[in-house]
Write a protein that holds these residues in place. Structure first.
Motif, mmCIF file in Angstrom:
data_model
loop_
_atom_site.group_PDB
_atom_site.id
_atom_site.type_symbol
_atom_site.label_atom_id
_atom_site.label_comp_id
_atom_site.label_asym_id
_atom_site.label_seq_id
_atom_site.Cartn_x
_atom_site.Cartn_y
_atom_site.Cartn_z
ATOM 1 N N PHE A 342 5.229 -1.678 7.336
ATOM 2 C CA PHE A 342 4.276 -0.609 7.019
ATOM 3 C C PHE A 342 4.941 0.746 7.203
ATOM 4 O O PHE A 342 5.464 1.058 8.273
ATOM 5 C CB PHE A 342 3.045 -0.706 7.933
ATOM 6 C CG PHE A 342 2.123 0.496 7.847
ATOM 7 C CD1 PHE A 342 1.442 0.786 6.672
ATOM 8 C CD2 PHE A 342 1.931 1.327 8.942
ATOM 9 C CE1 PHE A 342 0.596 1.891 6.589
ATOM 10 C CE2 PHE A 342 1.084 2.437 8.874
ATOM 11 C CZ PHE A 342 0.420 2.720 7.686
ATOM 12 N N ILE A 343 4.933 1.547 6.144
ATOM 13 C CA ILE A 343 5.457 2.916 6.233
ATOM 14 C C ILE A 343 4.308 3.871 5.959
ATOM 15 O O ILE A 343 3.665 3.799 4.905
ATOM 16 C CB ILE A 343 6.619 3.129 5.245
ATOM 17 C CG1 ILE A 343 7.789 2.245 5.717
ATOM 18 C CG2 ILE A 343 7.016 4.613 5.175
ATOM 19 C CD1 ILE A 343 9.091 2.458 5.034
ATOM 20 N N GLY A 344 4.022 4.715 6.931
ATOM 21 C CA GLY A 344 2.921 5.666 6.798
ATOM 22 C C GLY A 344 2.474 6.163 8.150
ATOM 23 O O GLY A 344 3.238 6.095 9.123
ATOM 24 N N SER A 345 1.239 6.717 8.230
ATOM 25 C CA SER A 345 0.565 7.201 9.445
ATOM 26 C C SER A 345 0.859 8.668 9.753
ATOM 27 O O SER A 345 1.755 9.278 9.161
ATOM 28 C CB SER A 345 0.894 6.359 10.685
ATOM 29 O OG SER A 345 2.111 6.776 11.273
ATOM 30 N N LEU A 403 -2.880 4.670 -1.785
ATOM 31 C CA LEU A 403 -3.447 6.014 -1.660
ATOM 32 C C LEU A 403 -3.410 6.441 -0.189
ATOM 33 O O LEU A 403 -3.398 5.593 0.713
ATOM 34 C CB LEU A 403 -4.895 6.024 -2.172
ATOM 35 C CG LEU A 403 -5.086 5.664 -3.647
ATOM 36 C CD1 LEU A 403 -6.570 5.674 -4.014
ATOM 37 C CD2 LEU A 403 -4.304 6.626 -4.536
ATOM 38 N N PRO A 404 -3.424 7.754 0.088
ATOM 39 C CA PRO A 404 -3.293 8.243 1.467
ATOM 40 C C PRO A 404 -4.418 7.787 2.406
ATOM 41 O O PRO A 404 -5.568 7.679 1.995
ATOM 42 C CB PRO A 404 -3.346 9.764 1.296
ATOM 43 C CG PRO A 404 -2.973 10.026 -0.109
ATOM 44 C CD PRO A 404 -3.443 8.852 -0.899
ATOM 45 N N GLY A 405 -4.064 7.552 3.652
ATOM 46 C CA GLY A 405 -5.024 7.192 4.682
ATOM 47 C C GLY A 405 -4.301 6.653 5.906
ATOM 48 O O GLY A 405 -3.076 6.505 5.892
ATOM 49 N N CYS A 406 -5.066 6.359 6.953
ATOM 50 C CA CYS A 406 -4.468 5.823 8.186
ATOM 51 C C CYS A 406 -4.058 4.364 8.012
ATOM 52 O O CYS A 406 -3.130 3.883 8.656
ATOM 53 C CB CYS A 406 -5.445 5.950 9.345
ATOM 54 S SG CYS A 406 -5.931 7.652 9.680
ATOM 55 N N SER A 407 -4.811 3.658 7.173
ATOM 56 C CA SER A 407 -4.423 2.324 6.719
ATOM 57 C C SER A 407 -4.077 1.369 7.860
ATOM 58 O O SER A 407 -4.824 1.221 8.827
ATOM 59 C CB SER A 407 -3.258 2.473 5.726
ATOM 60 O OG SER A 407 -2.836 1.236 5.211
ATOM 61 N N MET A 408 -2.932 0.749 7.771
ATOM 62 C CA MET A 408 -2.540 -0.333 8.665
ATOM 63 C C MET A 408 -2.146 0.143 10.059
ATOM 64 O O MET A 408 -1.889 -0.680 10.935
ATOM 65 C CB MET A 408 -1.364 -1.067 8.025
ATOM 66 C CG MET A 408 -1.309 -2.524 8.307
ATOM 67 S SD MET A 408 0.084 -3.230 7.429
ATOM 68 C CE MET A 408 -0.748 -4.194 6.181
ATOM 69 N N CYS A 409 -2.113 1.447 10.273
ATOM 70 C CA CYS A 409 -1.814 1.924 11.631
ATOM 71 C C CYS A 409 -2.952 1.560 12.553
ATOM 72 O O CYS A 409 -2.733 1.093 13.667
ATOM 73 C CB CYS A 409 -1.587 3.435 11.654
ATOM 74 S SG CYS A 409 -1.500 4.096 13.323
ATOM 75 N N ILE A 410 -4.184 1.792 12.103
ATOM 76 C CA ILE A 410 -5.352 1.518 12.957
ATOM 77 C C ILE A 410 -6.139 0.318 12.431
ATOM 78 O O ILE A 410 -6.979 -0.243 13.135
ATOM 79 C CB ILE A 410 -6.228 2.779 13.115
ATOM 80 C CG1 ILE A 410 -7.315 2.585 14.170
ATOM 81 C CG2 ILE A 410 -6.812 3.255 11.793
ATOM 82 C CD1 ILE A 410 -7.963 3.857 14.644
ATOM 83 N N ALA A 411 -5.850 -0.093 11.200
ATOM 84 C CA ALA A 411 -6.396 -1.350 10.656
ATOM 85 C C ALA A 411 -7.909 -1.444 10.758
ATOM 86 O O ALA A 411 -8.450 -2.446 11.214
ATOM 87 C CB ALA A 411 -5.722 -2.543 11.342
ATOM 88 N N VAL A 424 6.864 -4.604 11.176
ATOM 89 C CA VAL A 424 7.633 -3.426 11.578
ATOM 90 C C VAL A 424 6.892 -2.238 11.000
ATOM 91 O O VAL A 424 6.637 -2.188 9.796
ATOM 92 C CB VAL A 424 9.081 -3.452 11.061
ATOM 93 C CG1 VAL A 424 9.828 -2.205 11.517
ATOM 94 C CG2 VAL A 424 9.784 -4.703 11.546
ATOM 95 N N SER A 425 6.513 -1.310 11.878
ATOM 96 C CA SER A 425 5.592 -0.264 11.476
ATOM 97 C C SER A 425 6.100 1.096 11.941
ATOM 98 O O SER A 425 6.583 1.237 13.062
ATOM 99 C CB SER A 425 4.222 -0.582 12.093
ATOM 100 O OG SER A 425 3.302 0.413 11.768
ATOM 101 N N THR A 426 5.954 2.100 11.067
ATOM 102 C CA THR A 426 6.374 3.457 11.443
ATOM 103 C C THR A 426 5.257 4.193 12.175
ATOM 104 O O THR A 426 5.329 5.405 12.352
ATOM 105 C CB THR A 426 6.767 4.288 10.204
ATOM 106 O OG1 THR A 426 5.589 4.495 9.400
ATOM 107 C CG2 THR A 426 7.840 3.601 9.391
ATOM 108 N N SER A 427 4.233 3.470 12.604
ATOM 109 C CA SER A 427 3.071 4.085 13.244
ATOM 110 C C SER A 427 3.334 4.346 14.723
ATOM 111 O O SER A 427 4.479 4.505 15.136
ATOM 112 C CB SER A 427 1.846 3.209 12.998
ATOM 113 O OG SER A 427 2.094 1.894 13.436
#
Lengths: 468, 197
Positions: A342-345, A403-411, A424-427
């Motif tokens: 997961f890349i984002g947050s 699309l933008p959002g918190c997504s898989m960081c907070i699930a 593996v997450s960039t959160s």
């Protein structure tokens, strides 16, 4: 004026004192910028409504949709794929509340919607010397601009909506100096994880942090935001960095910055700790020995250099963490297969982060069996990334572009890691179940996450660097 | 309205969760945060520790073995309440029936949120913590007027609660009402600093 040397934190704090604290009363602290999102605000607006109060300073209050919203687009009829009817109702509640109180909402259809800690700086709402609050613990992000920025609960969201102030005790201060020069391929995320490892998970409790030293000065603004973002993962409510020319140039031309920009910037550049300023605690870290980091446990301090492999547990907590993660002490990081990347947050969802990941993925493929999700931090990040062709790099590699959002960081929006899967997450949090019930999270930088997607296991990204 | 019933003295049996670093995602997982009220969150307190995937209760988990009306004090491991700022965490714990949380370290935002919801965050020394863990069946007495935690073996520990928050809890002071009363000072600050609308 007192001649006593002051820290950056003290200078900004003192400028916001409405009423000073005493033995039996906290200070009344003025808040320059209040950011609001759908999840931690409904009960605060209800409280205002129950007392027939209005938002006192809608001009200092800005809202967006990020936590519970879907990252897939609407269907042909325009229906968005909310995870639950309740999630949809929560978004509609914020739309109703902001309309009723005259608060600007960067909602659906806005080119400025995005993760709250990405859009604040992006629009220049966040400015040096401000106090910034939000019902979200990663509000510490805005400290990268020399702000006192911290997360608050929903009761306090109500207090700020109603009065633009908070009752607060002054925290202790800690200076964290990162000396030396980073090795190539080492990022702000690696610096942050190294700092948390040093401080310990609760080691910053009760403190406001100031990050300083050559390594911090050399970081770009995105890297500084990542470092300040993760202050809360050592227990500190806020972390800040003195504004410099980089800060000034990064904010120049953004939508909400002052009209007389150079005059404002001249004042911002005065915001720094005086020589001889006293801190309640100090730590010094050698930045030149920091390597690409990855967590192996279930708290953000349980991490280490990827090259050192999975450590052998030295206490009961570590045994429990390794068991949960399905990792074995003494193994190379190449042993455990990665299922999700997961890349984002708010930690690593900015353009610079997507570029770092794309530089590694360009012309390569995500390993068989790995699901990779790339979620830009804001509409602006998405638009800029598309303009550079980064979305194409990701989709060509086999990743999903959302699309933008918190997504898989907070699930909480339906973007889950399945039970038992390793991500593996960039959160910012690797807690048990953080990315979905039974999920296992490894925190790492965008470069490490991208390289790990290609390898199918956690790897040091320096083996995958390629010239553009 | 957020006015709390005044708290002064109460006795209760303890419920012990000895794990360190119990974060707010454990206290209430994020997928339950789409609510727009505070009601009923006790049902999902510690949801993923308390229920199996099929919704059945895990019989050994402490919250499934106690009578919530008898066990009003939760003793957690070090660094309790770390993680997110969600006030849903103290809402879930108070809705379940807890009136106090005891640990050797309690995270800042959780502590602040707890104090606004009539949940006493009590930080104790490792020695007192050890005594609580060694006798997890015991009954303790919490006296906020005297700042005292009394254990079953007669040990009395004097704890610290921030003075203003303590006064709010003892007298049922409404924190929102208090800060609304500061509006004259707030307006004069805004004038003085050029921050008026």
């Amino acid at each position: 004026m007192s001649s006593q040397p002051k820290s950056l934190f003290e200078k900004v704090w003192e400028r916001h004192i409405v009423e000073d604290e005493s033995a039996d009363r906290p200070a009344v602290l003025y808040i320059d910028l209040h950011l609001v999102h759908e999840v931690t605000s409904p009960q605060a607006f209800s409280e205002l409504d129950a007392r027939s109060l209005k938002v006192r300073r809608p001009d200092r209050t800005f809202a967006t949709l990020d936590h519970s919203i879907p990252t897939l687009g609407p269907d042909a009829e325009g229906n968005r794929p909310y995870f639950t009817p309740q999630a949809k109702a929560q978004v509609e509640t914020l739309e109703r509340n902001t309309a009723a109180h005259g608060v600007k909402l960067f909602g659906w259809g806005s080119e400025n919607r995005g993760v709250v800690h990405v859009i604040g700086p992006e629009m220049g709402l966040t400015q040096p010397g401000y106090t910034v609050v939000c019902g979200d613990s990663h509000t510490s992000t805005h400290g990268a601009f020399g702000c006192i920025a911290f997360g608050i609960g929903t009761s306090e969201v109500g207090h700020v909506l109603a009065t633009q102030c908070l009752a607060q005790r002054k925290p202790k201060t800690m200076r964290i100096t990162v000396n030396g020069e980073l090795k190539p391929g080492v990022s702000g995320k690696d610096v942050a994880l190294a700092i948390i490892q040093r401080l310990g998970f609760g080691g910053g409790t009760g403190y406001a942090l100031e990050y300083t030293g050559p390594v911090i000065e050399a970081l770009d603004m995105e890297g500084r935001m990542t470092v300040c973002n993760l202050s809360i993962e050592a227990g500190a409510r806020c972390g800040m960095i003195a504004p410099d020319q980089k800060t000034v140039e990064w904010l120049r031309g953004r939508a909400y910055v002052p009209a007389d920009y150079d005059a404002a910037a001249a004042e911002w550049l005065k915001l720094k700790s005086d020589d001889g300023a006293v801190f309640d605690d100090e730590i010094v870290i050698d930045g030149s020995v920091i390597e690409p980091m990855a967590t192996w446990g279930t708290t953000p301090d349980q991490g280490g250099a990827i090259s050192k492999g999975v450590p052998v547990a030295s206490n009961e907590n570590e045994v429990k963490a390794l068991n949960y993660m399905g990792l074995h002490g003494g193994d190379s990081r190449s042993v455990a297969k990665v299922d999700v990347v997961f890349i984002g947050s708010c930690t690593n969802g900015r353009l610079a982060d997507l570029r770092a990941a794309a530089d590694i993925l360009r012309g390569r493929k995500v390993a068989d069996g790995v699901r990779m999700l790339v979620v830009p931090g804001s509409e602006q990040v998405r638009i800029d990334a598309v303009a550079e062709g980064l979305d194409k790099v990701f989709t060509d590699a086999g990743a999903e572009w959302r699309l933008p959002g918190c997504s898989m960081c907070i699930a909480m929006n339906g973007d889950f890691v399945a039970p038992g899967q390793l991500a593996v997450s960039t959160s910012n949090r690797n807690f048990e179940g953080r990315q979905g019930p039974g999920s296992r999270t490894v925190l790492a930088s965008p470069a490490t996450a991208a390289a790990s997607a290609i390898a199918g296991h956690v790897v040091d990204p320096r083996d995958y660097l390629q010239s553009a | 309205m957020s006015n709390q019933e005044p708290i002064n003295t109460f006795s209760s049996r303890i419920a012990v969760l000895p794990e360190a670093n119990i974060d707010t995602d454990q206290i209430i997982p994020a997928r339950f945060l789409t609510t727009t009220t505070k009601a009923g969150l006790g049902d999902v307190a510690f949801n993923d520790w308390r229920y199996n995937a099929d919704g059945s209760k895990k019989p050994d988990f402490i919250l499934n073995t106690i009578d919530a009306s008898e066990h009003r004090v939760l003793v957690g491991g070090d660094n309790f309440g770390c993680g997110s700022s969600r006030e849903h965490a103290p809402w879930a714990l108070t809705d379940f029936g807890f009136k106090a949380v005891i640990s050797t370290n309690i995270a800042d935002i959780f502590k602040s949120n707890s104090l606004k919801n009539g949940l006493l965050p009590i930080v104790v020394t490792p020695e007192i913590h050890e005594k609580l863990l060694k006798n997890p069946q015991q009954r303790v007495t919490i006296d906020l007027e005297q700042n005292q935690l009394s254990l079953e073996d007669g040990t009395v520990f004097v704890f610290h609660i921030e003075a203003f928050a303590r006064q709010c809890l003892l007298e049922g002071v409404d924190a929102m009402g208090w800060i609304l009363n500061r509006l004259p000072s707030i307006e004069s600050y805004e004038q003085k600093t050029g921050k008026a609308a």
